[in-house]
Write an enzyme that holds these catalytic residues in place. Structure first.
Site, PDB file in Angstrom:
ATOM      1  N   TYR A  41       0.783  -1.177   0.335  1.00 24.41           N
ATOM      2  CA  TYR A  41       0.055  -0.047  -0.040  1.00 24.41           C
ATOM      3  C   TYR A  41       0.857   1.325  -0.081  1.00 24.41           C
ATOM      4  CZ  TYR A  41      -3.741   3.150   1.789  1.00 24.41           C
ATOM      5  OH  TYR A  41      -4.828   4.059   1.707  1.00 24.41           O
ATOM      6  N   GLU A  56       4.096   1.649  -0.530  1.00 22.84           N
ATOM      7  CA  GLU A  56       4.904   2.010  -1.701  1.00 22.84           C
ATOM      8  C   GLU A  56       4.475   2.223  -2.780  1.00 22.84           C
ATOM      9  OE1 GLU A  56       7.799   3.019  -1.325  1.00 22.84           O
ATOM     10  OE2 GLU A  56       9.094   1.959   0.001  1.00 22.84           O
ATOM     11  N   ARG A 116     -10.891  -1.182  10.031  1.00 24.77           N
ATOM     12  CA  ARG A 116      -9.814   0.000  10.544  1.00 24.77           C
ATOM     13  C   ARG A 116     -10.659   0.449  11.671  1.00 24.77           C
ATOM     14  NH1 ARG A 116      -9.973   3.717   5.142  1.00 24.77           N
ATOM     15  NH2 ARG A 116     -11.817   2.549   4.522  1.00 24.77           N
ATOM     16  N   VAL A 117      -9.746   1.372  12.528  1.00 24.43           N
ATOM     17  CA  VAL A 117     -10.218   1.503  14.019  1.00 24.43           C
ATOM     18  C   VAL A 117     -11.165   1.889  14.522  1.00 24.43           C
ATOM     19  CG1 VAL A 117      -8.771   3.727  14.417  1.00 24.43           C
ATOM     20  CG2 VAL A 117      -8.896   1.957  16.215  1.00 24.43           C
ATOM     21  N   SER A 138     -14.381   2.043  12.776  1.00 29.66           N
ATOM     22  CA  SER A 138     -15.413   0.827  12.538  1.00 29.66           C
ATOM     23  C   SER A 138     -15.334   0.072  13.631  1.00 29.66           C
ATOM     24  CB  SER A 138     -15.477   0.507  11.097  1.00 29.66           C
ATOM     25  OG  SER A 138     -14.259   0.409  10.667  1.00 29.66           O
ATOM     26  N   ASN A 139     -14.139  -0.751  13.777  1.00 27.66           N
ATOM     27  CA  ASN A 139     -13.925  -1.745  14.780  1.00 27.66           C
ATOM     28  C   ASN A 139     -14.425  -1.492  16.061  1.00 27.66           C
ATOM     29  OD1 ASN A 139     -12.793  -3.586  12.890  1.00 27.66           O
ATOM     30  ND2 ASN A 139     -10.833  -3.972  13.780  1.00 27.66           N
ATOM     31  N   PHE A 140     -13.930  -0.382  16.451  1.00 29.83           N
ATOM     32  CA  PHE A 140     -14.447  -0.111  17.832  1.00 29.83           C
ATOM     33  C   PHE A 140     -15.852   0.125  18.148  1.00 29.83           C
ATOM     34  CE2 PHE A 140     -10.066   1.582  19.451  1.00 29.83           C
ATOM     35  CZ  PHE A 140      -9.382   0.359  19.315  1.00 29.83           C
ATOM     36  N   GLY A 194      -2.090   0.927  22.819  1.00 24.89           N
ATOM     37  CA  GLY A 194      -2.984   1.873  22.496  1.00 24.89           C
ATOM     38  C   GLY A 194      -2.394   3.330  22.838  1.00 24.89           C
ATOM     39  N   GLN A 251       3.001   7.456  15.568  1.00 29.06           N
ATOM     40  CA  GLN A 251       2.097   8.653  15.689  1.00 29.06           C
ATOM     41  C   GLN A 251       1.850   9.330  14.205  1.00 29.06           C
ATOM     42  OE1 GLN A 251       4.916  11.472  17.517  1.00 29.06           O
ATOM     43  NE2 GLN A 251       6.464  11.424  16.105  1.00 29.06           N
TER      44      GLN A 251
END
Ligand code: NAD
Ligand code: UDP
Ligand code: UDP
Length: 326
Positions: A148, A150, A189-190, A192-194, A210, A279
């Site tokens: 993704y 590169e 992705r984070v 939607s998962n959470f 986290g 980050q």
């Protein structure tokens, strides 16, 4: 309005961002040709557009040539979630690189502007913070994310070479983490998962401790930024960061979503994937200056809309649409 009407190609138009973009362009009176192979896109995302007289859908893989007549191209086709782009990494690189060559070839033949949805991933695991467009990045060329990262970097190279060599009008947007309605429940992705985990009472899967950070942009802000960039004069090429500079740790995101949903879910730690950037925060000075753009929707408001979307989706389609995270 009619005089300015354009026929606009949106590749990846059945996906999360592409479906929002298509809807906005139609509302502005344009015609939209949506091209998608439905690898991660869903018909549900564009269901309401199917009967629109200015909307046309073409199932097509951008790694193959495409001969159509349009006035502008937004090139969004590419899986964006790590689990999806790592599922068939060779196809991911092909989509970014061969897909870019085909869409640039199309733009060159028609002499039309083309916008590339690039990504903050071109900065890799950044050693400069926040990231400005001048930063060249810190990317592993041979890791799990490289197909993704590169692929997108090479696509940027192609865009600038077509610009220099063929005088093509290009627009390169470096998109930072964006979320909102129309994400898949199994997107991975984070955000939607959470939200899905919180809504059904599953454990919330924080990767690592986290402490890594991301800066989350709500979808309507992002789409506004892309359209503003496309509408700039030809001398403005980007790359331009588009994202929300408010930075959060992933643990804080989990806690915020638990609080907002009133969920009883617990936070559990799972192994941190390899090369996960520690980050990420966009410097959006350029976008403010050149596009007059800044995000308007802050995290809690955006999460509220996104939680409402997943809540409805779950009541319509049932809990089984959410992958088991055990
Ligand atoms: P998405 O997975 O929801 O949408 C991508 C769309 O492209 C899907 O509809 C998929 O079926 C389609 N597609 C994939 N390969 C294709 C191919 N070979 N031919 C035709 N269609 C193909 O992802 P998204 O979040 O909507 O991302 C859209 C674009 O924005 C991507 O290029 C992505 O790299 C970029 N981007 C997104 C984010 C984000 O946070 N959402 C961040 C940075 C960059
Ligand atoms: N291409 C396309 N549609 C077009 C024109 C070109 O899909 O309308 C593709 C074609 O497959 C070609 C690629 O874009 O291989 C690059 O085109 P370009 O003209 O830059 O290169 P060339 O055809 O000379 O290889
Ligand atoms: N993440 C997490 N739990 C999840 C999904 C993701 O803790 O269920 C983390 C992931 O490790 C990364 C951050 O959340 O640090 C953002 O991940 P995402 O896949 O949304 O985007 P990207 O890593 O491409 O920025």
């Amino acid at each position: 309005m009619f005089a300015a009407r354009k026929r606009i190609l949106v590749t990846g138009g059945g996906g999360f961002l592409g479906s929002h973009l298509s809807r906005l362009l139609l509302s502005q009176g344009h015609e939209v040709l949506c091209v998608d192979n439905f690898f991660t896109g869903r018909r549900r995302n564009i269901h309401d557009l199917m009967d629109h007289e200015n909307f046309e859908m073409l199932r097509h893989d951008v790694t193959f040539p495409l001969y159509v007549e349009v006035d502008a191209i937004y090139n969004l086709a590419c899986p964006a979630s790590p689990i999806h782009y790592q599922f068939d990494p060779v196809q991911t690189t092909k989509t970014s690189v061969v897909g870019a060559i085909n869409m640039l070839g199309l733009a060159k033949r028609l002499r039309i502007p083309i916008l590339q949805s690039s990504t903050s991933e071109v900065y890799g695991d950044p050693t400069e913070h926040p990231q400005t467009e001048a930063y060249w990045g810190n990317v592993n060329p041979i890791g799990n994310r490289s197909c993704y990262d590169e692929g997108k970097r090479c696509a940027e190279t192609l865009f600038f070479d077509y610009h220099r060599q063929h005088k093509l009008s290009i627009k390169v947007a470096r998109i930072f983490n964006t979320y909102g309605p129309a994400m898949r429940p199994d997107d991975g992705r984070v955000v939607s998962n959470f939200i899905c985990q919180a809504l059904v009472g599953q454990d919330i899967t924080v990767y690592g401790q986290g402490t890594q950070t991301r800066s989350f942009c709500y979808v309507s802000d992002l789409i506004d930024g892309l359209v503003r960039l496309m509408n700039t004069p030809p001398q403005i090429t980007g790359p331009i960061n588009i994202g929300n500079p408010n930075e959060f740790t992933i643990r804080r995101l989990a806690e915020t979503i638990i609080a907002m949903t009133g969920s009883k879910s617990r936070i559990v730690e799972k192994p941190l994937p390899s090369d996960d950037p520690r980050q990420r925060q966009p410097d959006i000075t350029l976008a403010k200056e050149l596009l007059g753009w800044r995000p308007a929707i802050e995290l809690e408001e955006g999460l509220m809309h996104t939680i409402a979307y997943f809540d409805t989706l779950l009541s319509e389609e049932g809990k089984s649409i959410i992958p088991d995270n055990a």
